[in-house]
Design a protein around this motif. Structure first.
Motif, mmCIF file in Angstrom:
data_model
loop_
_atom_site.group_PDB
_atom_site.id
_atom_site.type_symbol
_atom_site.label_atom_id
_atom_site.label_comp_id
_atom_site.label_asym_id
_atom_site.label_seq_id
_atom_site.Cartn_x
_atom_site.Cartn_y
_atom_site.Cartn_z
ATOM 1 N N ALA A 197 87.382 34.667 121.615
ATOM 2 C CA ALA A 197 87.280 35.645 120.529
ATOM 3 C C ALA A 197 88.643 36.064 119.995
ATOM 4 N N ARG A 198 89.689 35.902 120.791
ATOM 5 C CA ARG A 198 91.033 36.225 120.309
ATOM 6 C C ARG A 198 91.479 35.248 119.236
ATOM 7 N N ARG A 199 91.059 34.008 119.357
ATOM 8 C CA ARG A 199 91.512 32.955 118.444
ATOM 9 C C ARG A 199 90.539 32.705 117.302
ATOM 10 N N HIS A 200 89.242 32.897 117.567
ATOM 11 C CA HIS A 200 88.219 32.517 116.595
ATOM 12 C C HIS A 200 87.357 33.710 116.194
ATOM 13 N N ASP A 201 86.688 33.573 115.059
ATOM 14 C CA ASP A 201 85.701 34.554 114.609
ATOM 15 C C ASP A 201 84.387 34.165 115.258
ATOM 16 N N LEU A 202 84.011 34.842 116.325
ATOM 17 C CA LEU A 202 82.915 34.415 117.189
ATOM 18 C C LEU A 202 81.663 35.255 116.965
ATOM 19 N N VAL A 203 80.514 34.579 116.867
ATOM 20 C CA VAL A 203 79.225 35.241 116.696
ATOM 21 C C VAL A 203 78.273 34.749 117.784
ATOM 22 N N GLY A 204 77.749 35.668 118.585
ATOM 23 C CA GLY A 204 76.769 35.320 119.603
ATOM 24 C C GLY A 204 75.371 35.431 119.023
ATOM 25 N N LEU A 205 74.695 34.288 118.871
ATOM 26 C CA LEU A 205 73.357 34.270 118.287
ATOM 27 C C LEU A 205 72.345 34.089 119.413
ATOM 28 N N HIS A 206 71.632 35.160 119.717
ATOM 29 C CA HIS A 206 70.695 35.192 120.833
ATOM 30 C C HIS A 206 69.294 34.873 120.342
ATOM 31 N N LEU A 207 68.701 33.779 120.863
ATOM 32 C CA LEU A 207 67.344 33.376 120.502
ATOM 33 C C LEU A 207 66.435 33.576 121.706
ATOM 34 N N TYR A 208 65.277 34.195 121.491
ATOM 35 C CA TYR A 208 64.413 34.468 122.636
ATOM 36 C C TYR A 208 62.934 34.425 122.251
ATOM 37 N N ASP A 209 62.109 34.089 123.244
ATOM 38 C CA ASP A 209 60.656 34.108 123.104
ATOM 39 C C ASP A 209 60.142 35.461 123.596
ATOM 40 N N PRO A 210 59.130 36.041 122.950
ATOM 41 C CA PRO A 210 58.651 37.377 123.365
ATOM 42 C C PRO A 210 58.195 37.431 124.817
ATOM 43 N N ARG A 211 57.709 36.304 125.363
ATOM 44 C CA ARG A 211 57.240 36.293 126.744
ATOM 45 C C ARG A 211 58.382 36.360 127.751
ATOM 46 N N GLU A 212 59.594 36.145 127.292
ATOM 47 C CA GLU A 212 60.735 36.194 128.212
ATOM 48 C C GLU A 212 61.117 37.618 128.578
ATOM 49 N N ARG A 213 60.720 38.568 127.784
ATOM 50 C CA ARG A 213 61.116 39.946 128.033
ATOM 51 C C ARG A 213 60.328 40.590 129.160
#
Length: 288
Positions: A197-213
């Motif tokens: 993140a210091r060097r790059h413009d970083l985006v964490g894209l979290h994908l999830y299924d409702p049953r995982e919660r």
């Protein structure tokens, strides 16, 4: 996957996502990311009001007078897609598996970058690097990215986000826009994330299924760990069992949110049942 079927799937995804990129995301992508990258242009004599952090100490030492570095906005950006293709990404219970959603989102992002004349690269990982495509321009390269997303199956048996971030940091030296797509059902990646993140413009894209919660109360259930292959019987009618599972899931999400927040990187969560178009647009507008 047979070549003919693979090409048909690539074409279907291109038709759907390229249209979205051209009609909806192109302007939003541009406003969200253009102008954030800066590249070195020249040095000049220090002037009153210049930021002292931009002083070029080597030139200053040689000349005996203060000089500062001048930067300009980069007109072309590099977009990197870091994609978790571990076996847990094939899980899906309602609308579509996570890996199918990931492929569509990656295609939208890749076509949006291509339409803005930016380079796009791909890194597929599990507990090892499965595939690396260096950043390039053009429709043909975007189509290859889609083919790899559809056809590459993981050889690794687990997930190592920290390893993927370390590899990315070592391989891509130029500042880039990096989307890290995963279900984030793993931890221990805080330090590599902070360095990236210091060097790059970083985006964490979290994908999830409702049953995982949370586990549904459906009685005795035989469950198989997608990444280890181990199976066991679980009494989902037990409130204690469901609470323990929910606690584990919440802990991984707390780690994800805290790690990205402390690194200064952005995050976005998308459920497989949600309209990812609306979520991406909301995210782009927030950044823009």
């Amino acid at each position: 996957m047979e070549t003919t079927e693979l090409l048909k799937r690539v074409r279907r995804i291109e038709i759907k996502t390229k249209g979205l990129s051209r009609q909806i995301f192109s302007g939003e992508y541009h406003s969200a990311f253009k102008g954030r990258g800066m590249s070195f242009s020249e040095v000049r004599s220090y002037q009153y009001g210049d930021d002292v952090r931009n002083i070029d100490w080597n030139v200053t030492a040689r000349s005996g007078e203060p000089y500062v570095k001048v930067f300009e906005e980069e007109r072309e950006l590099t977009v990197m897609l870091l994609v978790d293709i571990s076996k847990s990404s094939y899980f899906g219970t309602v609308k579509q598996p996570k890996n199918e959603l990931i492929t569509e989102i990656c295609a939208v992002l890749a076509f949006s970058a291509a339409q803005n004349n930016d380079k796009v690269g791909l890194l597929l990982f599990s507990d090892r690097v499965e595939k690396f495509l260096p950043p390039k321009k053009g429709r043909g390269h975007v189509l290859r990215i889609i083919r790899e997303l559809l056809d590459t199956r993981p050889e690794g048996g687990g997930t190592d986000i920290g390893m993927a971030l370390t590899y990315f940091t070592n391989m891509v030296k130029k500042r880039s826009i990096c989307f890290l797509l995963s279900d984030y059902l793993a931890t221990d990646y805080e330090r590599p994330l902070r360095l990236a993140a210091r060097r790059h413009d970083l985006v964490g894209l979290h994908l999830y299924d409702p049953r995982e919660r949370e586990l549904p109360a459906v009685g005795l259930l035989r469950a198989k760990d997608a990444e280890t292959g181990k199976t066991q019987w679980i009494d989902t009618d037990s409130a204690r069992v469901r609470d323990r599972y929910a606690g584990w899931y919440n802990d991984t999400m707390d780690y994800f949110n805290a790690a990205f927040r402390q690194s200064g990187a952005d995050t976005l969560s998308v459920e497989t049942t949600e309209d990812y178009v609306k979520e991406l647009l909301r995210f782009f507008k927030r950044r823009g």
